[in-house]
Design an enzyme around this catalytic site. Structure first.
Site, PDB file in Angstrom:
ATOM      1  N   SER A  49       0.818  -1.209   0.000  1.00 19.11           N
ATOM      2  CA  SER A  49       0.000   0.000   0.000  1.00 19.11           C
ATOM      3  C   SER A  49       0.858   1.269   0.000  1.00 19.11           C
ATOM      4  CB  SER A  49      -0.892  -0.009   1.236  1.00 19.11           C
ATOM      5  OG  SER A  49      -1.729   1.117   1.235  1.00 19.11           O
ATOM      6  N   LEU A  55      -1.003   9.755   4.639  1.00 23.31           N
ATOM      7  CA  LEU A  55      -2.206   9.013   4.256  1.00 23.31           C
ATOM      8  C   LEU A  55      -3.173   9.813   3.381  1.00 23.31           C
ATOM      9  CD1 LEU A  55      -2.811   7.005   7.564  1.00 23.31           C
ATOM     10  CD2 LEU A  55      -1.774   6.194   5.454  1.00 23.31           C
ATOM     11  N   LYS A  90      -1.977  -4.894   9.731  1.00 23.81           N
ATOM     12  CA  LYS A  90      -0.620  -4.432   9.418  1.00 23.81           C
ATOM     13  C   LYS A  90       0.021  -3.816  10.652  1.00 23.81           C
ATOM     14  CE  LYS A  90       2.025  -1.953   5.957  1.00 23.81           C
ATOM     15  NZ  LYS A  90       1.960  -1.324   4.630  1.00 23.81           N
ATOM     16  N   THR A 123       6.515   1.496   8.183  1.00 18.18           N
ATOM     17  CA  THR A 123       7.773   2.260   8.222  1.00 18.18           C
ATOM     18  C   THR A 123       8.204   2.599   9.654  1.00 18.18           C
ATOM     19  OG1 THR A 123       6.501   4.287   7.958  1.00 18.18           O
ATOM     20  CG2 THR A 123       7.417   3.306   5.966  1.00 18.18           C
ATOM     21  N   ILE A 154       3.870  11.225   3.737  1.00 17.24           N
ATOM     22  CA  ILE A 154       2.709  11.506   2.885  1.00 17.24           C
ATOM     23  C   ILE A 154       1.501  11.867   3.750  1.00 17.24           C
ATOM     24  CG2 ILE A 154       1.170  10.577   1.079  1.00 17.24           C
ATOM     25  CD1 ILE A 154       4.101  10.752   0.136  1.00 17.24           C
ATOM     26  N   CYS A 194       0.412   3.590  10.887  1.00 20.03           N
ATOM     27  CA  CYS A 194       1.030   4.694  10.154  1.00 20.03           C
ATOM     28  C   CYS A 194       1.670   5.701  11.099  1.00 20.03           C
ATOM     29  CB  CYS A 194       0.033   5.421   9.265  1.00 20.03           C
ATOM     30  SG  CYS A 194       0.882   6.697   8.323  1.00 20.03           S
TER      31      CYS A 194
HETATM   32  C1  LIG Z   1       5.437   6.643  -0.163  1.00 18.95           C
HETATM   33  C2  LIG Z   1       4.901   5.586   0.767  1.00 18.95           C
HETATM   34  C3  LIG Z   1       3.532   5.559   1.086  1.00 18.95           C
HETATM   35  C4  LIG Z   1       3.014   4.588   1.936  1.00 18.95           C
HETATM   36  N1  LIG Z   1       1.663   4.567   2.207  1.00 18.95           N
HETATM   37  C5  LIG Z   1       1.142   3.567   2.998  1.00 18.95           C
HETATM   38  C6  LIG Z   1      -0.273   3.474   3.244  1.00 18.95           C
HETATM   39  O1  LIG Z   1      -1.084   4.260   2.737  1.00 18.95           O
HETATM   40  N2  LIG Z   1      -0.709   2.477   4.057  1.00 18.95           N
HETATM   41  C7  LIG Z   1       0.148   1.558   4.622  1.00 18.95           C
HETATM   42  O2  LIG Z   1      -0.301   0.661   5.345  1.00 18.95           O
HETATM   43  N3  LIG Z   1       1.492   1.606   4.370  1.00 18.95           N
HETATM   44  C8  LIG Z   1       1.997   2.586   3.582  1.00 18.95           C
HETATM   45  N4  LIG Z   1       3.356   2.623   3.331  1.00 18.95           N
HETATM   46  C9  LIG Z   1       4.243   1.588   3.924  1.00 18.95           C
HETATM   47  C10 LIG Z   1       4.558   0.476   2.919  1.00 18.95           C
HETATM   48  O3  LIG Z   1       3.391  -0.175   2.463  1.00 18.95           O
HETATM   49  C11 LIG Z   1       5.533  -0.558   3.550  1.00 18.95           C
HETATM   50  O4  LIG Z   1       4.916  -1.111   4.690  1.00 18.95           O
HETATM   51  C12 LIG Z   1       6.863   0.063   3.969  1.00 18.95           C
HETATM   52  O5  LIG Z   1       7.287   1.030   3.029  1.00 18.95           O
HETATM   53  C13 LIG Z   1       7.983  -0.976   4.173  1.00 18.95           C
HETATM   54  O6  LIG Z   1       8.262  -1.709   3.002  1.00 18.95           O
HETATM   55  P1  LIG Z   1       9.422  -1.282   1.956  1.00 18.95           P
HETATM   56  O7  LIG Z   1      10.683  -1.099   2.738  1.00 18.95           O
HETATM   57  O8  LIG Z   1       9.487  -2.426   0.982  1.00 18.95           O
HETATM   58  O9  LIG Z   1       8.973  -0.024   1.318  1.00 18.95           O
HETATM   59  C14 LIG Z   1       3.888   3.605   2.488  1.00 18.95           C
HETATM   60  C15 LIG Z   1       5.246   3.630   2.163  1.00 18.95           C
HETATM   61  C16 LIG Z   1       5.765   4.593   1.322  1.00 18.95           C
HETATM   62  C17 LIG Z   1       7.239   4.569   0.977  1.00 18.95           C
END
Ligand SMILES: Cc1cc2nc3c(=O)[nH]c(=O)nc-3n(C[C@H](O)[C@H](O)[C@H](O)COP(=O)(O)O)c2cc1C
Length: 304
Positions: free
Chosen positions: A23, A75, A167, A195, A73, A132
């Site tokens: 997401s 959300l 999550k 994150t 961001i 988040c």
């Molecule tokens: C730009 C951006 C926007 C994100 N938006 C959401 C979100 O709307 N909802 C959510 O549950 N996680 C969101 N995440 C978290 C990611 O889905 C993921 O859990 C996190 O980035 C760790 O994985 P990665 O290291 O592969 O990016 C976002 C991450 C990024 C980088």
């Protein structure tokens, strides 16, 4: 090499393969359709949806750091009604699972959204974001207190028969305890990690790099910590785990699977190379063939 069984079950869903796009990093899917056939993915998770539209945080909202990015961001999303009207129809003809990531500011909002999505055709599962770090209220408050997480999941569980994935936030001392709480509350699966709370400073301006000051770190920098957390959670719960955090290539994904993830999500890597999902899928297939494993499921938790 083509006949290896890559399918895996997450709750009521049977995924054709374990590769899911996370997401917030894959838009609403259509932005990526020119790069590859989206039907090849195990599932798609669009940007998180709230009851009402949200404008997000002030810019700048993304900062590139060593080994990853910090985003704030906040959300930003079009809200439930607009999503159903203008985004959902796109998925109608896709032959992969659609998992809806959603969040609320209060228990009532979470329950209301779960109920609404439950009554909406075309959705395979819900991924409930209680993690988040970029909004003042909501999500993260529930995601760091095991009792509150339990209560919230139990309430949402009663509102939907869809597969419910929770999550988890990595911004806790004991993530296994959080996973146990949401399992007890009725979650069908957990996904982790979201994150890590982070910040960056510009020494010329002496100002924070992000408009919101604090954001969430993702990408390769977080992989070893995310991996440790998935391993700890896999020791603690019996429900399937969807692992993520810094997966850039197939070998990263296989590490998560070996420590107990039944499926994986690709996040930040989509922003670097939009075809990462497909390359990871092919890499997993090759690894299984080379190691003469004919069912993907035999690889889950196969850490020696
Ligand atoms: C730009 C951006 C926007 C994100 N938006 C959401 C979100 O709307 N909802 C959510 O549950 N996680 C969101 N995440 C978290 C990611 O889905 C993921 O859990 C996190 O980035 C760790 O994985 P990665 O290291 O592969 O990016 C976002 C991450 C990024 C980088």
């Amino acid at each position: 090499m083509g006949d290896c069984d890559l399918t895996v079950r997450i709750g009521k869903m049977k995924l054709k393969n374990p590769v899911v796009v996370s997401s917030g990093t894959f838009g609403f899917g259509e932005e990526f359709e020119d790069f590859f056939d989206l039907n090849r993915l195990g599932a798609i998770i669009p940007k998180g949806i709230s009851l009402k539209p949200m404008a997000g945080n002030p810019p700048p909202r993304i900062f590139e750091t060593d080994g990853g990015i910090i985003n704030s961001i906040g959300l930003q999303n079009p809200g439930f009604r607009e999503f159903i009207k203008n985004k959902l129809p796109y998925y109608k003809d896709l032959k992969t699972h659609l998992i809806i990531n959603f969040f609320g500011n209060t228990e009532k909002e979470y329950v209301e959204l779960a109920r609404r999505f439950d009554n909406t055709p075309g959705i395979s599962a819900l991924e409930m974001n209680i993690s988040c770090p970029n909004v003042k209220r909501g999500g993260i408050v529930f995601g760091t207190d095991p009792r509150m997480a339990y209560r919230l999941v139990r309430a949402v569980r009663r509102a939907t028969d869809l597969t419910l994935i929770v999550k988890l936030s990595p911004n806790v001392t004991d993530i296994a305890l959080m996973a146990e709480s949401v399992e007890e509350g009725g979650a069908d699966a957990v996904s982790l990690v979201n994150t890590f709370r982070a910040m960056a400073v510009n020494i010329c301006t002496r100002r924070p790099e992000l408009g919101n000051i604090i954001g969430g770190l993702s990408g390769p920098a977080i992989k070893p910590v995310a991996l440790r957390m998935v391993w700890e959670v896999s020791q603690a719960v019996n429900i399937p785990i969807i692992g993520m955090g810094g997966i850039m290539k197939a070998a990263d994904a296989i590490e998560f699977i070996l420590v107990g993830a039944s499926a994986i999500q690709i996040g930040t890597a989509n922003l670097v190379n939009p075809k990462t999902g497909i390359e990871v899928l092919e890499g997993i297939r090759e690894y299984l063939a080379e190691n003469i494993i004919n069912r993907f499921q035999n690889l889950i938790g196969a850490l020696e």
